[in-house]
Design an enzyme around this catalytic site. Structure first.
Site, short mmCIF file in Angstrom:
data_model
loop_
_atom_site.label_atom_id
_atom_site.label_comp_id
_atom_site.label_asym_id
_atom_site.label_seq_id
_atom_site.Cartn_x
_atom_site.Cartn_y
_atom_site.Cartn_z
N ARG A 1 7.83 0.28 -2.85
CA ARG A 1 8.08 1.59 -2.22
C ARG A 1 8.79 2.54 -3.18
O ARG A 1 8.63 3.75 -3.09
CB ARG A 1 8.86 1.38 -0.92
CG ARG A 1 10.22 0.74 -1.12
CD ARG A 1 10.79 0.16 0.17
NE ARG A 1 10.16 -1.10 0.54
CZ ARG A 1 10.45 -1.78 1.65
NH1 ARG A 1 11.34 -1.30 2.50
NH2 ARG A 1 9.83 -2.92 1.91
N LYS B 1 -0.29 0.81 -5.87
CA LYS B 1 0.84 0.06 -6.43
C LYS B 1 0.38 -0.80 -7.60
O LYS B 1 -0.52 -1.62 -7.45
CB LYS B 1 1.47 -0.81 -5.33
CG LYS B 1 2.56 -1.77 -5.83
CD LYS B 1 3.19 -2.57 -4.68
CE LYS B 1 4.19 -3.62 -5.18
NZ LYS B 1 4.78 -4.42 -4.08
N GLU C 1 10.50 -3.27 -4.34
CA GLU C 1 10.30 -2.37 -5.48
C GLU C 1 9.07 -1.48 -5.32
O GLU C 1 9.00 -0.40 -5.90
CB GLU C 1 10.18 -3.20 -6.77
CG GLU C 1 8.78 -3.77 -7.09
CD GLU C 1 8.28 -4.79 -6.08
OE1 GLU C 1 9.11 -5.33 -5.32
OE2 GLU C 1 7.06 -5.04 -6.03
N ASP D 1 5.62 -9.40 -9.99
CA ASP D 1 6.78 -9.14 -9.14
C ASP D 1 7.61 -10.42 -8.99
O ASP D 1 7.34 -11.25 -8.13
CB ASP D 1 6.33 -8.63 -7.77
CG ASP D 1 7.52 -8.34 -6.84
OD1 ASP D 1 8.66 -8.33 -7.34
OD2 ASP D 1 7.27 -8.12 -5.64
N ASP E 1 0.29 -8.34 -7.59
CA ASP E 1 1.02 -7.22 -6.99
C ASP E 1 0.57 -5.85 -7.50
O ASP E 1 1.16 -4.83 -7.17
CB ASP E 1 2.53 -7.43 -7.20
CG ASP E 1 3.36 -6.89 -6.05
OD1 ASP E 1 2.80 -6.69 -4.96
OD2 ASP E 1 4.56 -6.66 -6.26
N ASP F 1 13.82 -6.62 -4.61
CA ASP F 1 12.45 -7.08 -4.37
C ASP F 1 11.64 -6.08 -3.54
O ASP F 1 10.43 -6.23 -3.40
CB ASP F 1 12.49 -8.45 -3.67
CG ASP F 1 11.19 -9.21 -3.80
OD1 ASP F 1 10.31 -8.75 -4.57
OD2 ASP F 1 11.04 -10.25 -3.13
N LYS G 1 12.70 -13.91 -6.30
CA LYS G 1 11.87 -14.62 -5.31
C LYS G 1 12.01 -16.12 -5.49
O LYS G 1 12.29 -16.58 -6.58
CB LYS G 1 10.40 -14.24 -5.50
CG LYS G 1 10.02 -12.87 -5.01
CD LYS G 1 8.53 -12.64 -5.18
CE LYS G 1 8.13 -11.26 -4.71
NZ LYS G 1 8.34 -11.01 -3.27
N1 BES Z 1 4.99 -7.67 -3.46
C1 BES Z 1 5.87 -8.01 -2.40
C2 BES Z 1 5.15 -8.19 -1.05
C3 BES Z 1 4.18 -9.33 -0.96
C4 BES Z 1 4.58 -10.57 -0.51
C5 BES Z 1 2.86 -9.14 -1.27
C6 BES Z 1 3.67 -11.60 -0.39
C7 BES Z 1 1.94 -10.17 -1.15
C8 BES Z 1 2.36 -11.41 -0.71
C9 BES Z 1 6.92 -6.92 -2.22
O1 BES Z 1 7.31 -6.30 -3.40
C10 BES Z 1 8.13 -7.59 -1.67
O2 BES Z 1 8.69 -8.40 -2.32
N2 BES Z 1 8.50 -7.21 -0.45
C11 BES Z 1 9.64 -7.77 0.18
C12 BES Z 1 10.37 -6.66 0.88
C13 BES Z 1 11.69 -7.08 1.46
C14 BES Z 1 12.67 -7.40 0.35
C15 BES Z 1 12.20 -5.96 2.32
C16 BES Z 1 9.16 -8.82 1.18
O3 BES Z 1 8.12 -8.60 1.81
O4 BES Z 1 9.79 -9.85 1.29
ZN ZN Z 2 5.97 -6.26 -4.90
MN MN Z 3 8.84 -7.34 -4.38
#
Ligand code: BES
Ligand code: ZN
Ligand code: MN
Length: 496
Positions: A354, A268, A352, A273, A291, A350, A280
């Protein structure tokens, strides 16, 4: 850092500092008795008064004046001898390096015989020692322009001491392996630590190109028109909110002349992000420059593999985008058509990672890979499940998972498996599209993997969620604050 292997008696080595390992409750080895005699009994007094007992990471700095060739001696605790292994050695040498660096000592020697643990060859022991020292000495100082005297010193010289002349070669091999691995980890750390404003998708692509040029790998960069031709609607959807155009980076390493099917590593590469329209919160958003740690690990692994001339064929695939909110960004409720043809309802912009990985996995099919491993800072839920001490592993092939778990134990980059039962996939059902990009709060790491599984098809596939392990908040013996470079040591071990 300049690394030399030397043979002879450690107490005769001229050095600013000699590092000796001491097991807990073993103060009377021949070497320590000899040292104690030179020091007029002050070492046995230190043991007696419990100033130092050899507990894990405990330190004692001695100044032997003119009694010995070394100007200083650093005793480093290894803990109980029973159960000691590679990780104990890495922790000890990492702690010792940090301790010396804080005292501006950048030139030191390590006595290997005092660090010998069961089931480790001299080559492996040397590898772990050098690895820990190099990894502990890493700093990201590119942007620190003021007060140079406040900055930690860079490591300058390391002498590795072996007892006999005929051990020099084997230890030398271990040191060379460690240096190749650490170049990959340094690269990954540098890229992850780099701030978002400095690292566009195109910046990552240029980095990949320069690694390829150095090592003779093939590098292909797909730009936006190419991605449109490839019908990568999911990747392009994420990218459309940013003025910085996406890239798909492909690196190919041919180490096996028998033209065996390659192992594909997919990382990735979200250079920042912000969450997109599903923005966020401000707190810790700065950390989202990390990220792209999965992509960085893929670049680092390919670099190390090439430097080590590993006899395998590899393809690294990195979808690189920025996830931003803007007037051109995708909205919750939008439906994207992925390269595989599956339609995806966007519930949360968010989620993104996947989306871009889905199209990258579809792209991997043309290489007919025998194994596919993806790495991604994919879910915050992974941090809730495992904290910062393990990477989550999920996949569709128990044999591959077992091999990776083992490589995790050996490298010190530990993995923990989560289940990927079919039941979880029902959480991704959509009324209006083939699937949705979020499966609700329960088991967020697993539903993210279940999403990817739909695009992994019949690959032999494993997914590593490195959200909790890619970034270090506090600093550990051989992982300074900031990017950890996780994945490189794990994957190089798996490949070896
Ligand atoms: N990059 C984030 C996940 C992340 C969070 C990595 C904290 C490292 C530290 C990912 O893109 C994300 O935002 N995931 C969301 C998914 C949710 C919207 C289903 C999450 O984990 O909140
Ligand atoms: Zn992310
Ligand atoms: Mn995200």
């Amino acid at each position: 850092m300049e690394i030399k292997i030397a043979s002879g008696a450690p107490l005769e080595k001229k050095t600013p500092c000699l590092i000796l390992g001491v097991f807990e409750g073993k103060p009377k080895t021949p070497l320590l008795k000899d040292l104690d005699r030179h020091l007029g009994g002050s070492l046995s007094r230190a043991f007696r008064d419990k100033e130092f007992s050899g507990k894990q990471r405990e330190k004692l700095l001695l100044h032997p004046s003119s009694a010995l060739a070394a100007e200083r001696i650093l005793l480093i605790g290894l803990g109980k001898e029973k159960g000691a292994g590679a990780e104990r050695i890495r922790q000890a040498l990492g702690a010792a390096t940090g301790f010396l660096q804080e005292r501006s000592l950048s030139n030191f020697a390590v006595d290997l015989a005092s660090l010998a643990v069961r089931n480790l060859t001299l080559e492996a022991l040397t590898q772990h020692v050098v690895e820990a020292i190099l990894l502990a000495g890493y700093r990201f100082l590119r942007y620190r322009t003021e007060n140079p005297d406040e900055l930690p010193v860079a490591l300058s010289k390391l002498a590795i001491l072996v007892a006999k002349k005929n051990q020099v070669k084997e230890a030398g091999h271990g040191a060379t392996i460690a240096q190749a691995i650490c170049r990959g980890v340094y690269l990954a750390r540098d890229l992850v630590n780099e701030p978002g404003n400095a690292k566009s998708p195109d910046f990552l692509a240029r980095q990949a190109r320069s690694i390829a040029d150095e090592t003779g790998m093939k590098c292909t960069i797909l730009e936006k028109p190419d991605l449109e031709k490839e019908q990568m609607g999911a990747l392009l959807g994420v990218a459309q909110g940013s003025i910085r155009e996406p890239r798909l980076i492909i690196l190919e390493y041919h180490g096996d002349n028998n033209h065996s099917r390659p192992i594909a590593l997919v990382g990735k590469g979200v250079v920042f992000d912000a969450g997109g329209i599903s923005l966020k919160p401000a707190e810790k958003m700065d950390e989202m420059k990390m990220d792209m740690a999965g992509g960085a690990a893929v670049l680092g692994t390919l670099l190390s593999a090439a430097l080590l001339s590993l006899p395998v064929n590899l393809v690294g695939i990195i979808p690189a985008v920025e996830n931003m909110p803007s007037g051109s960004a995708i909205r919750p409720g939008d439906i994207l058509t992925s390269k595989a043809g599956k339609t995806i309802e966007i519930i949360n912009t968010d989620a993104e990672g996947r989306l871009i990985l889905a199209d990258a996995l579809s792209y991997a099919k043309r290489f007919d890979p025998r194994v596919v491993i993806d790495l991604a800072t994919l879910t915050g839920a992974c941090i809730i499940a495992l904290g910062h001490h393990a990477t989550a592993i999920l996949g569709n092939h128990e044999g591959l998972i077992r091999q990776l778990l083992k490589a995790g134990e050996q490298s010190g980059e530990r993995l923990w498996q989560l289940p990927l039962w079919d039941d979880y996939a029902t959480q991704l059902k959509s009324e209006v599209a083939d699937l949705k990009n979020v499966g609700g709060r329960p088991a967020g790491t697993i539903t993210a993997a279940a999403f990817l599984q739909k695009f992994a098809g019949d690959f032999t596939w494993a997914h590593l969620d490195i959200a909790g392990t890619a970034w270090e908040d506090k600093g550990r013996p051989y992982i300074p604050k900031g990017a950890s470079g996780t994945g490189v040591r794990l994957l190089v071990q798996y490949l070896r």
